[in-house]
Write a protein that holds these residues in place. Sequence first.
Motif, PDB file in Angstrom:
ATOM      1  N   PHE A  24       0.827  -1.195   0.000  1.00 30.06           N
ATOM      2  CA  PHE A  24       0.000   0.000   0.000  1.00 30.06           C
ATOM      3  C   PHE A  24       0.866   1.252   0.000  1.00 30.06           C
ATOM      4  CE2 PHE A  24      -2.782  -3.009   2.541  1.00 30.06           C
ATOM      5  CZ  PHE A  24      -3.479  -3.430   1.428  1.00 30.06           C
ATOM      6  N   VAL A  25       1.736   1.340  -0.976  1.00 32.20           N
ATOM      7  CA  VAL A  25       2.646   2.478  -1.064  1.00 32.20           C
ATOM      8  C   VAL A  25       1.866   3.772  -1.200  1.00 32.20           C
ATOM      9  CG1 VAL A  25       4.479   3.525  -2.448  1.00 32.20           C
ATOM     10  CG2 VAL A  25       4.462   1.070  -2.070  1.00 32.20           C
ATOM     11  N   GLN A  26       0.730   3.686  -1.902  1.00 33.99           N
ATOM     12  CA  GLN A  26      -0.076   4.883  -2.109  1.00 33.99           C
ATOM     13  C   GLN A  26      -1.039   5.139  -0.957  1.00 33.99           C
ATOM     14  OE1 GLN A  26      -1.656   5.126  -6.272  1.00 33.99           O
ATOM     15  NE2 GLN A  26      -1.043   2.990  -6.279  1.00 33.99           N
ATOM     16  N   SER A  27      -0.989   4.303   0.061  1.00 33.88           N
ATOM     17  CA  SER A  27      -1.935   4.387   1.164  1.00 33.88           C
ATOM     18  C   SER A  27      -2.025   5.787   1.754  1.00 33.88           C
ATOM     19  CB  SER A  27      -1.506   3.395   2.254  1.00 33.88           C
ATOM     20  OG  SER A  27      -2.266   3.553   3.399  1.00 33.88           O
ATOM     21  N   GLN A  28      -3.192   6.075   2.285  1.00 29.95           N
ATOM     22  CA  GLN A  28      -3.517   7.347   2.910  1.00 29.95           C
ATOM     23  C   GLN A  28      -3.458   8.486   1.909  1.00 29.95           C
ATOM     24  OE1 GLN A  28      -4.603   7.044   5.817  1.00 29.95           O
ATOM     25  NE2 GLN A  28      -3.751   5.126   6.528  1.00 29.95           N
ATOM     26  N   ALA A  29      -2.286   8.777   1.360  1.00 28.07           N
ATOM     27  CA  ALA A  29      -2.121   9.967   0.530  1.00 28.07           C
ATOM     28  C   ALA A  29      -2.640   9.773  -0.884  1.00 28.07           C
ATOM     29  CB  ALA A  29      -0.656  10.370   0.498  1.00 28.07           C
ATOM     30  N   GLY A  30      -2.524   8.561  -1.448  1.00 31.25           N
ATOM     31  CA  GLY A  30      -2.835   8.458  -2.856  1.00 31.25           C
ATOM     32  C   GLY A  30      -3.604   7.244  -3.316  1.00 31.25           C
ATOM     33  N   MET A  31      -3.877   6.253  -2.478  1.00 32.61           N
ATOM     34  CA  MET A  31      -4.549   5.051  -2.957  1.00 32.61           C
ATOM     35  C   MET A  31      -6.000   5.382  -3.276  1.00 32.61           C
ATOM     36  SD  MET A  31      -4.482   1.279  -1.269  1.00 32.61           S
ATOM     37  CE  MET A  31      -4.747  -0.163  -2.294  1.00 32.61           C
TER      38      MET A  31
END
Length: 336
Positions: free
Chosen positions: A50-57
């Motif tokens: 979930f590299v994009q988690s919170q900010a971009g997912m």
Amino acid sequence: MPDISIGRLRGGYCVYWAGAEGKRVRHKLEACSRAEAEAEAIDVYRAQHFVQSQAGMNVSAIWAEYVRDLGDRPTAKTMGYTGKAVLAHFGHYRPDQITTDLCRSYARMRMDKGISQGSVHTELGHLRSAMTFAERARIIDAAPYIERPAKPTPKERFLRKDEIQLLIDSTEAPHIALAIHLLFATAGRVGAILDLTWDRVDLDRGVINLRLDDARTRKGRAIVPINRGLMAALQTAQAAALSDYVVEWGGERIASMRKGFEGAVTRAGLKDVTLHTIRHSAAVAMVSSGVPMERVAQYLGHSNAAITYTTYGRFAPEHLADAAEVLDFVQLRAQK
């Protein structure tokens, strides 16, 4: 969360899982014990996946992760259909960008296209479930509020026993006729009837077990008795069985009975009848004949009898009769 595994790497522990295109992804862990490794592995997976988690997912990515988490549950398949419309509208947004106005515009757009309010309710319900999953899995801090139109009032249409017989008599294919008979006699859902195998039909004891051992289904299923009419139909079907499935065609389980059912409805001259109408009709028949509501709930596979009361209480022969007597002002005047 997909399957992650703990392994050994250079004297320590590592975590690995199947990444894109099935290629194995592996990461070394700091843990000194197996128990520590299992806990750390979850954090490492989440940090990497979930590299994009919170900010971009965005919603599309979360939707895909939720479907993968569901595995082979029936809801995962259904979300493949509902996702076409939902993701076209919400897919590129992040969860924190979803607003009530966005939900309302989706509902208006779908209903303007002729989609029923009930279907829109279900579609937005799947979006709500995906967002709740994301919060539970710590992909996002908090699930956004998903407003959806009210669930429509259940349809009043139900079939009398003579109409059920007419429907069966109007069916051209024997396996569809058997399925309709099973639907009414067991009050089961379509999926339960098409899933039914002969090992769960005990003709000696006169019992049908609609439940699946792996508990994949979200909807409740029951164990019900076999009445005399259904017993005769099942004995005939079993004698000609070519597979493990009770409802079969050419020795194979059928994926859908909708086309054969709709043909029978047309030939019978019935209006506003769907497959679910049969289950509804079975419940109404039991309640209106005075079967106690708790037993009807058990027959329907309801986990809470309150659901049965809410839906079918008005069909009970004595429903609210005592309340009506209290409001009989003519009789009250006559007694004075």
